[in-house]
Design a protein around this motif. Structure first.
Motif, PDB file in Angstrom:
ATOM      1  N   GLU B 292      29.918  30.053  40.172  1.00 40.16           N
ATOM      2  CA  GLU B 292      30.956  30.849  40.837  1.00 40.16           C
ATOM      3  C   GLU B 292      31.855  29.988  41.719  1.00 40.16           C
ATOM      4  O   GLU B 292      33.040  30.284  41.883  1.00 40.16           O
ATOM      5  N   GLY B 293      31.308  28.907  42.265  1.00 40.22           N
ATOM      6  CA  GLY B 293      32.142  28.018  43.070  1.00 40.22           C
ATOM      7  C   GLY B 293      33.258  27.395  42.233  1.00 40.22           C
ATOM      8  O   GLY B 293      34.408  27.300  42.679  1.00 40.22           O
ATOM      9  N   LEU B 296      35.913  29.932  41.603  1.00 39.27           N
ATOM     10  CA  LEU B 296      36.802  30.131  42.756  1.00 39.27           C
ATOM     11  C   LEU B 296      37.828  29.012  42.856  1.00 39.27           C
ATOM     12  O   LEU B 296      39.001  29.260  43.142  1.00 39.27           O
ATOM     13  N   VAL B 300      41.986  29.379  42.604  1.00 37.72           N
ATOM     14  CA  VAL B 300      43.002  28.798  43.487  1.00 37.72           C
ATOM     15  C   VAL B 300      44.019  27.992  42.675  1.00 37.72           C
ATOM     16  O   VAL B 300      45.229  28.124  42.853  1.00 37.72           O
ATOM     17  N   MET B 364      45.438  41.006  45.398  1.00 38.24           N
ATOM     18  CA  MET B 364      44.408  41.761  46.129  1.00 38.24           C
ATOM     19  C   MET B 364      44.375  43.214  45.672  1.00 38.24           C
ATOM     20  O   MET B 364      43.314  43.776  45.384  1.00 38.24           O
ATOM     21  N   VAL B 368      41.294  45.189  43.720  1.00 37.75           N
ATOM     22  CA  VAL B 368      40.622  46.394  44.219  1.00 37.75           C
ATOM     23  C   VAL B 368      40.697  47.503  43.173  1.00 37.75           C
ATOM     24  O   VAL B 368      39.691  48.153  42.849  1.00 37.75           O
ATOM     25  N   VAL B 371      38.454  46.645  40.178  1.00 38.76           N
ATOM     26  CA  VAL B 371      37.036  46.780  40.544  1.00 38.76           C
ATOM     27  C   VAL B 371      36.643  48.247  40.548  1.00 38.76           C
ATOM     28  O   VAL B 371      35.571  48.631  40.070  1.00 38.76           O
ATOM     29  N   GLU B 372      37.542  49.079  41.064  1.00 40.19           N
ATOM     30  CA  GLU B 372      37.251  50.517  41.109  1.00 40.19           C
ATOM     31  C   GLU B 372      37.219  51.119  39.702  1.00 40.19           C
ATOM     32  O   GLU B 372      36.387  51.965  39.389  1.00 40.19           O
ATOM     33  N   ARG B 375      34.124  49.013  37.859  1.00 38.16           N
ATOM     34  CA  ARG B 375      32.863  48.787  38.573  1.00 38.16           C
ATOM     35  C   ARG B 375      32.228  47.463  38.186  1.00 38.16           C
ATOM     36  O   ARG B 375      31.010  47.303  38.257  1.00 38.16           O
ATOM     37  N   MET B 376      33.070  46.501  37.756  1.00 36.05           N
ATOM     38  CA  MET B 376      32.545  45.165  37.488  1.00 36.05           C
ATOM     39  C   MET B 376      32.541  44.360  38.776  1.00 36.05           C
ATOM     40  O   MET B 376      33.147  44.737  39.774  1.00 36.05           O
ATOM     41  N   SER B 377      31.883  43.219  38.739  1.00 35.72           N
ATOM     42  CA  SER B 377      31.703  42.420  39.939  1.00 35.72           C
ATOM     43  C   SER B 377      33.022  41.754  40.349  1.00 35.72           C
ATOM     44  O   SER B 377      33.834  41.370  39.507  1.00 35.72           O
ATOM     45  N   THR B 378      33.206  41.635  41.661  1.00 37.65           N
ATOM     46  CA  THR B 378      34.485  41.188  42.202  1.00 37.65           C
ATOM     47  C   THR B 378      34.941  39.845  41.654  1.00 37.65           C
ATOM     48  O   THR B 378      36.115  39.681  41.308  1.00 37.65           O
ATOM     49  N   HIS B 379      34.019  38.869  41.556  1.00 37.03           N
ATOM     50  CA  HIS B 379      34.488  37.526  41.169  1.00 37.03           C
ATOM     51  C   HIS B 379      34.988  37.514  39.729  1.00 37.03           C
ATOM     52  O   HIS B 379      35.947  36.822  39.415  1.00 37.03           O
TER      53      HIS B 379
END
Ligand code: K
Ligand code: K
Lengths: 447, 447
Positions: B292-293, B296, B300, B364, B368, B371-372, B375-379
């Motif tokens: 995951e790092g 991320l 970026v 952002m 959101v 995700v809603e 319902r999957m994971s944020t990353h």
């Protein structure tokens, strides 16, 4: 006295950092003592350092359960650290605002004098006494309400009720978020007599001393309020309403959070969850059980934080709103950035930009590092990092499990998050060089 | 002709949006035809719309496997859409840069003329022909290298090798990231004859037409390069090195990615994974298996993107670097923001700020919402959203599974991400009003 004050104004960053560092160190030593915890052992240094930093920086993240791990002596130490940290933050941020105004006053006397008088930062003694008096009056009032409610409705002795009232009132006004129950305030989720006074105290404490002072002076003449006060109040109102709507709507049917409450309870708890990210850190529903969308909304609210020169953390609502006005002006093709009938100077825009982007960068870097250290999922780590940086104290529950390296990262984040924006902006503003003012200029406090 | 050109310059945003919208619509209709896919059914409209948008916006996200789902006719349609989208982006962005220079030229003739000549945006015909010629020459050269390698080392017929060479060369130079293998380029992870030409083509295509043009004209006199070229080249170099180091080091022992390769293979694949986020979207290791790092870090890099007026997406390296210089000036207490011996005007700073912050806000909000919805994971969702917005096309593998609503969100993000920064900046710059120039001013392209 004159010389010492000047030195404070010339190197404010060092003085502030040294002062807070000393408080953390003393707190760490006291909390390590066997007398500070239940049982007879010494507390390990990292746990004591984490707790002391969390208290001084009024964050509220904990690695051990406050109510069961620490003795009453330990709790009182934590309470004292919170009070020192909260008073220190408010006083220093207000004094730095004063220092900035004075420096500017040499060149932009009209502007600075107007703003200085408006926010009442007339002299050092007045600031210190004003902060102390305001804090104690509000803390005492809320402590009385909470104490009576604990005594009347929750079957505790009068002495214990008074103690609980004082502890949570101080914790609330200073936006510290330490609670003496392992589930924070979940058991009081539907009790407005507990939740509303705490929410009110959090909002007032986090709105910033200059705004409190101006409201006390001229509550009835809103037109005369300074730009800083108008901006802070508007932003606070909008963020509270928006946060309440988004979180309440999203969690309405979540069986693990609002779904288990009745309708008034859901509204109360939804509102409470929208107040706490700025930046108190109590919770009345299980944060870890919220949907990830709600966690992301909370992350944004936490990052923005509360008002300048108060007990709140984050980049501050004025910083956020100011950038919004810059974008608005740019999209409309305006030459000047204007807000609340004042022009916003280029330099202030650059300061806001600097604070916001450095904060984003720090949060991103810390998230990557902590994800690598812990191999935990990004959204949990991001939430924890922003909570530490913005001195919020909300957690999805991972705080105790990130390991020693993780704890040190969070300690650093709390410290930098508490002092970074304040000292950065004052350091930036105090090096400001001569420039020509074409128009009278509004100068909101930033950071 | 004169009138039509002026109209284009006056309402560039509408013209650009209409043109790209038309291309997407035509592509959707063509891809829906039974002849475009294997088998005899019609393709459902959402799949066709998604694929068409992804091709025109040179994104590369896919909901069906390109190599097996589509017929050769379908693949050629996709290739044509990529070429139209890539040429369109480069041409329009360059023309808008020209339009901005002309408008400014009325008032700040010296500055604008210098920069205009520097980037060679002298006239419309020159831009259009220059873009087309540059694209075709580089695409042809890379296609030959790839074709020969496919033919020599991978046991395919000469005709098929040529087809594969052309397809992946066009896909690479236009930063589209469509590949004809279901694992993208994972099977070629350790083959420098495939990976290096593709990486080079991606970098050149994504660096922007003005930079290519200036390098062609004055490769040997770096001192004379425009600020835009210097800034873009420096930023590209730094981001490539930084990305390679971070991703290679972090994935070095990951058994599911670099860990299974030998040392030269790890270095090659690590470099390739650092090039692709800006914003080509091929991958030679399994993106979903990265730590995951690393994801991320990739997020970026993707968000920053490539150079202006090229085929890359994102907020663009100049936007990012410019904000870095603003912060640097602010921290040092400088009155003017300076970079590469030029002063950066307040207005350009505000444009960069506007593009960057609106982009952050959009990412952002979309994260959101998605995700809603899923319902999957944020990353995973954040990665997908940034990949779509910055027209990258990398994915952890969730693209096909986000549902119809999710697909429409991604379609919208790709379209807005492709056109938003370009048209926003030109719209902002073209409404710029009169101001006094105190110093000669550098004007990098932003967005
Ligand atoms: K807090
Ligand atoms: K792409």
């Amino acid at each position: 006295m004159r010389t010492r004050r000047l030195r404070l104004f010339r190197h404010p960053a060092q003085v502030v950092v040294a002062g807070f560092g000393l408080a953390v160190a003393v707190g760490t030593l006291l909390l390590m003592l066997p007398v500070a915890r239940t049982g007879t052992d010494w507390t390990d240094p990292v746990t004591a350092l984490f707790t002391s930093t969390s208290a001084v920086c009024v964050t509220g993240l904990v690695v051990v359960d406050t109510g069961t791990y620490w003795s009453t002596f330990g709790e009182v130490v934590i309470l004292a650290l919170i009070q020192v940290g909260g008073l220190g933050t408010m006083t220093l941020a207000s004094l730095l605002g004063l220092a900035i105004s004075r420096r500017l006053g040499l060149r932009a006397r009209v502007t600075a004098a107007a703003e200085t008088k408006a926010v009442g930062l007339g002299d050092v003694r007045g600031v210190v006494l004003g902060v102390a008096r305001t804090s104690l009056v509000i803390e005492a009032a809320v402590a009385v309400v909470l104490g009576l409610r604990f005594w009347a409705a929750y079957d505790v002795s009068p002495g214990r009720a008074a103690y609980l009232g004082v502890f949570h009132s101080v914790s609330a006004f200073n936006n510290a978020g330490f609670a003496l129950w392992s589930d924070s305030l979940v058991r009081f989720a539907t009790d407005p007599w507990i939740c509303l006074p705490i929410a009110a105290s959090v909002i007032v404490g986090g709105i910033g001393f200059p705004v409190i002072l101006e409201l006390r002076k001229r509550l009835r003449t809103p037109r005369a309020w300074s730009m800083h006060t108008k901006m802070t109040l508007w932003a606070t109102g909008v963020l509270l309403v928006l946060g309440t709507v988004l979180i309440t709507a999203n969690e309405w049917r979540n069986p693990a959070t609002l779904g288990q409450l009745d309708t008034p309870g859901r509204l109360l708890a939804g509102f409470f969850q929208a107040v706490m990210p700025r930046t108190a850190g109590f919770n009345s529903v299980d944060t870890g059980a919220m949907y990830e969308g709600s966690l992301l909304v909370t992350v944004v609210l936490m990052f923005i934080g509360g008002g300048s020169a108060g007990t709140a953390g984050g980049i501050k609502v004025t910083t956020f709103v100011l950038l919004f006005f810059v974008i608005w002006a740019e999209v409309r093709g305006e030459r000047d950035v204007q807000a609340f009938e004042r022009r916003i100077g280029e330099r202030v825009v650059r300061q806001a930009l600097t604070v916001a982007l450095l904060s984003v960068g720090l949060v991103m870097a810390a998230t990557v590092v902590l994800v690598e250290i812990t191999r935990m999922s990004t959204h949990l780590v991001l939430f924890e990092v922003v909570s530490a940086f913005a001195t919020v104290g909300l957690s999805t529950g991972i705080t105790a499990d990130v390991g020693t390296a993780g704890h040190l990262v969070l300690v650093l984040l709390m410290f930098v998050g508490r002092l970074g924006p304040i000292t950065l902006v004052s350091a930036l503003a105090l090096r400001e060089r001569q420039r020509l003012y074409h128009h009278p200029e509004g100068r909101p406090l930033i950071g």
